[in-house]
Scaffold this motif. Structure first.
Motif, PDB file in Angstrom:
ATOM      1  N   ASP A  43       0.825  -1.211   0.000  1.00 22.97           N
ATOM      2  CA  ASP A  43       0.000   0.000   0.000  1.00 22.97           C
ATOM      3  C   ASP A  43       0.860   1.262   0.000  1.00 22.97           C
ATOM      4  O   ASP A  43       0.530   2.247  -0.667  1.00 22.97           O
ATOM      5  CB  ASP A  43      -0.942   0.010   1.219  1.00 22.97           C
ATOM      6  N   MET A  44       1.971   1.257   0.765  1.00 22.12           N
ATOM      7  CA  MET A  44       2.856   2.430   0.803  1.00 22.12           C
ATOM      8  C   MET A  44       3.461   2.702  -0.575  1.00 22.12           C
ATOM      9  O   MET A  44       3.547   3.835  -1.023  1.00 22.12           O
ATOM     10  CB  MET A  44       3.994   2.234   1.824  1.00 22.12           C
ATOM     11  N   GLU A  45       3.868   1.623  -1.232  1.00 21.82           N
ATOM     12  CA  GLU A  45       4.449   1.764  -2.562  1.00 21.82           C
ATOM     13  C   GLU A  45       3.437   2.366  -3.541  1.00 21.82           C
ATOM     14  O   GLU A  45       3.729   3.278  -4.299  1.00 21.82           O
ATOM     15  CB  GLU A  45       4.859   0.368  -3.043  1.00 21.82           C
ATOM     16  N   ARG A  46       2.240   1.842  -3.469  1.00 20.31           N
ATOM     17  CA  ARG A  46       1.165   2.304  -4.355  1.00 20.31           C
ATOM     18  C   ARG A  46       0.820   3.764  -4.076  1.00 20.31           C
ATOM     19  O   ARG A  46       0.603   4.559  -4.994  1.00 20.31           O
ATOM     20  CB  ARG A  46      -0.054   1.410  -4.087  1.00 20.31           C
ATOM     21  N   LEU A  47       0.780   4.106  -2.780  1.00 21.41           N
ATOM     22  CA  LEU A  47       0.455   5.470  -2.370  1.00 21.41           C
ATOM     23  C   LEU A  47       1.516   6.447  -2.878  1.00 21.41           C
ATOM     24  O   LEU A  47       1.197   7.483  -3.469  1.00 21.41           O
ATOM     25  CB  LEU A  47       0.363   5.512  -0.832  1.00 21.41           C
ATOM     26  N   ALA A  48       2.788   6.094  -2.676  1.00 24.12           N
ATOM     27  CA  ALA A  48       3.886   6.971  -3.118  1.00 24.12           C
ATOM     28  C   ALA A  48       3.861   7.125  -4.640  1.00 24.12           C
ATOM     29  O   ALA A  48       4.031   8.229  -5.167  1.00 24.12           O
ATOM     30  CB  ALA A  48       5.220   6.408  -2.648  1.00 24.12           C
ATOM     31  N   ALA A  49       3.613   6.028  -5.350  1.00 19.18           N
ATOM     32  CA  ALA A  49       3.584   6.084  -6.817  1.00 19.18           C
ATOM     33  C   ALA A  49       2.426   6.958  -7.295  1.00 19.18           C
ATOM     34  O   ALA A  49       2.559   7.735  -8.248  1.00 19.18           O
ATOM     35  CB  ALA A  49       3.470   4.671  -7.392  1.00 19.18           C
ATOM     36  N   THR A  50       1.263   6.851  -6.621  1.00 17.01           N
ATOM     37  CA  THR A  50       0.089   7.642  -6.996  1.00 17.01           C
ATOM     38  C   THR A  50       0.363   9.127  -6.770  1.00 17.01           C
ATOM     39  O   THR A  50       0.018   9.968  -7.607  1.00 17.01           O
ATOM     40  CB  THR A  50      -1.139   7.193  -6.157  1.00 17.01           C
ATOM     41  N   ILE A  51       1.001   9.454  -5.644  1.00 15.46           N
ATOM     42  CA  ILE A  51       1.302  10.860  -5.349  1.00 15.46           C
ATOM     43  C   ILE A  51       2.279  11.412  -6.385  1.00 15.46           C
ATOM     44  O   ILE A  51       2.096  12.514  -6.906  1.00 15.46           O
ATOM     45  CB  ILE A  51       1.852  11.006  -3.908  1.00 15.46           C
ATOM     46  N   ARG A  52       3.306  10.639  -6.713  1.00 11.47           N
ATOM     47  CA  ARG A  52       4.280  11.102  -7.718  1.00 11.47           C
ATOM     48  C   ARG A  52       3.628  11.307  -9.083  1.00 11.47           C
ATOM     49  O   ARG A  52       3.970  12.223  -9.815  1.00 11.47           O
ATOM     50  CB  ARG A  52       5.425  10.102  -7.847  1.00 11.47           C
ATOM     51  N   LYS A  53       2.652  10.462  -9.377  1.00  9.99           N
ATOM     52  CA  LYS A  53       1.939  10.626 -10.649  1.00  9.99           C
ATOM     53  C   LYS A  53       1.187  11.961 -10.644  1.00  9.99           C
ATOM     54  O   LYS A  53       1.209  12.710 -11.608  1.00  9.99           O
ATOM     55  CB  LYS A  53       0.969   9.448 -10.820  1.00  9.99           C
ATOM     56  N   LEU A  54       0.518  12.258  -9.518  1.00  8.47           N
ATOM     57  CA  LEU A  54      -0.257  13.503  -9.427  1.00  8.47           C
ATOM     58  C   LEU A  54       0.643  14.735  -9.473  1.00  8.47           C
ATOM     59  O   LEU A  54       0.273  15.759 -10.027  1.00  8.47           O
ATOM     60  CB  LEU A  54      -1.088  13.514  -8.139  1.00  8.47           C
TER      61      LEU A  54
END
Ligand SMILES: [Zn+2]
Length: 280
Positions: A43-54
């Motif tokens: 979940d942390m990995e996914r969260l960080a990747a989503t934030i970087r995308k935004l």
């Protein structure tokens, strides 16, 4: 320095991640939702990747994260959570701050709703914010000289009937406000969801809610109750009846307005932003 701020709302199964331009605009500029797995590293990995995308790869200026549960004293990790048990006792704040290179503020979901109204609701008086969804939560919003402030509270577990016949609450006690009017408890008590209740059944729900709010208002007197959460927004037509009965029980002690929240389903993300601004 980036002026991109991130507000995160972690629900039962999904994460809503919103990007805001600065701390003073409550409009979600870009958003991404994803399902949480409850596996913390994933979940942390996914969260960080989503934030970087935004943020298109930039480090955000700050991240606010709202989630159901309770935190340790310095609010760096969850000690209890009804949904994200896999995140409990993990160094959530430090991990996100290190991964994203910015400050991170953690709040619980009811506080996030209160912060959304406190920071961006346009209210100029003290008020009770009540989340009326699956459960019942909330907080007190006080207008202070430095800006509005949210005081954590548990209005949903205010016991309105100490009695062995009272309905069982999720907190382990009986007869709490939540045990009578929480969305999950409505479904249990009547054997159907809130949307299918008859007028007579709604009379029961609105009456218990008004009795509960009477006690809540006597504990911390204010003239405004703002109601957010899924049941409050879908069943907004019942708010006037709750207000009418509440004022009847108050018997002229004061006149209390009961109104719906401003931000709808973005409230969790907007509230996380408002909390970030207040702690900035
Ligand atoms: Zn309870």
């Amino acid at each position: 320095m980036s002026e991109k701020y991130i507000g995160i709302d972690i629900g039962g199964t999904s994460a809503r991640v919103g990007e805001f331009d600065g701390l003073d605009l409550d409009t979600v500029r870009k958003r991404e939702d994803f399902q949480i797995s409850n596996e913390y590293p994933e979940d942390m990995e996914r969260l960080a990747a989503t934030i970087r995308k935004l943020t298109e790869g930039d480090s955000p200026a700050g991240v606010g994260l709202g989630i159901a549960g309770e935190f340790n004293e310095d609010r760096s990790r969850l000690v209890q959570s009804p949904n994200a048990q896999g995140w409990v006792d993990r160094p959530l704040r430090e991990d996100l701050a290190a991964e994203l290179g910015c400050r991170v503020v953690l709040i619980n979901d009811a506080e996030a709703g209160a912060w959304a109204e406190a920071g961006f609701g346009g209210h100029d008086q003290d008020f009770w914010f009540i989340t009326w969804g699956t459960g019942v939560g909330g907080g007190i919003v006080e207008q202070c000289s430095g800006g509005p402030h949210v005081i954590a509270a548990e209005p949903g577990h205010h016991v309105i009937r100490w009695d062995e016949t009272s309905p069982q609450c999720n907190c382990g006690k009986r007869g709490c406000i939540e045990a009578y009017v929480g969305g999950a408890k409505i479904a249990e008590r009547f054997g159907k969801p809130a949307a299918e209740l008859s007028d007579k059944e709604w009379e029961d729900v609105t009456d218990w809610f008004a009795r509960g709010l009477y006690s809540v208002i006597r504990t911390r007197p204010v003239n405004l109750v703002v109601m957010g959460g899924g049941v409050a927004s879908k069943q907004a037509r019942h708010l006037p009846e709750i207000e009418r009965k509440l004022n009847e029980y108050l018997g002229g002690l004061r006149a209390v307005k009961v109104s719906g929240a401003t931000h709808g389903e973005d409230a969790g993300m907007v509230g996380a932003l408002a909390a970030l601004r207040a702690e900035g």
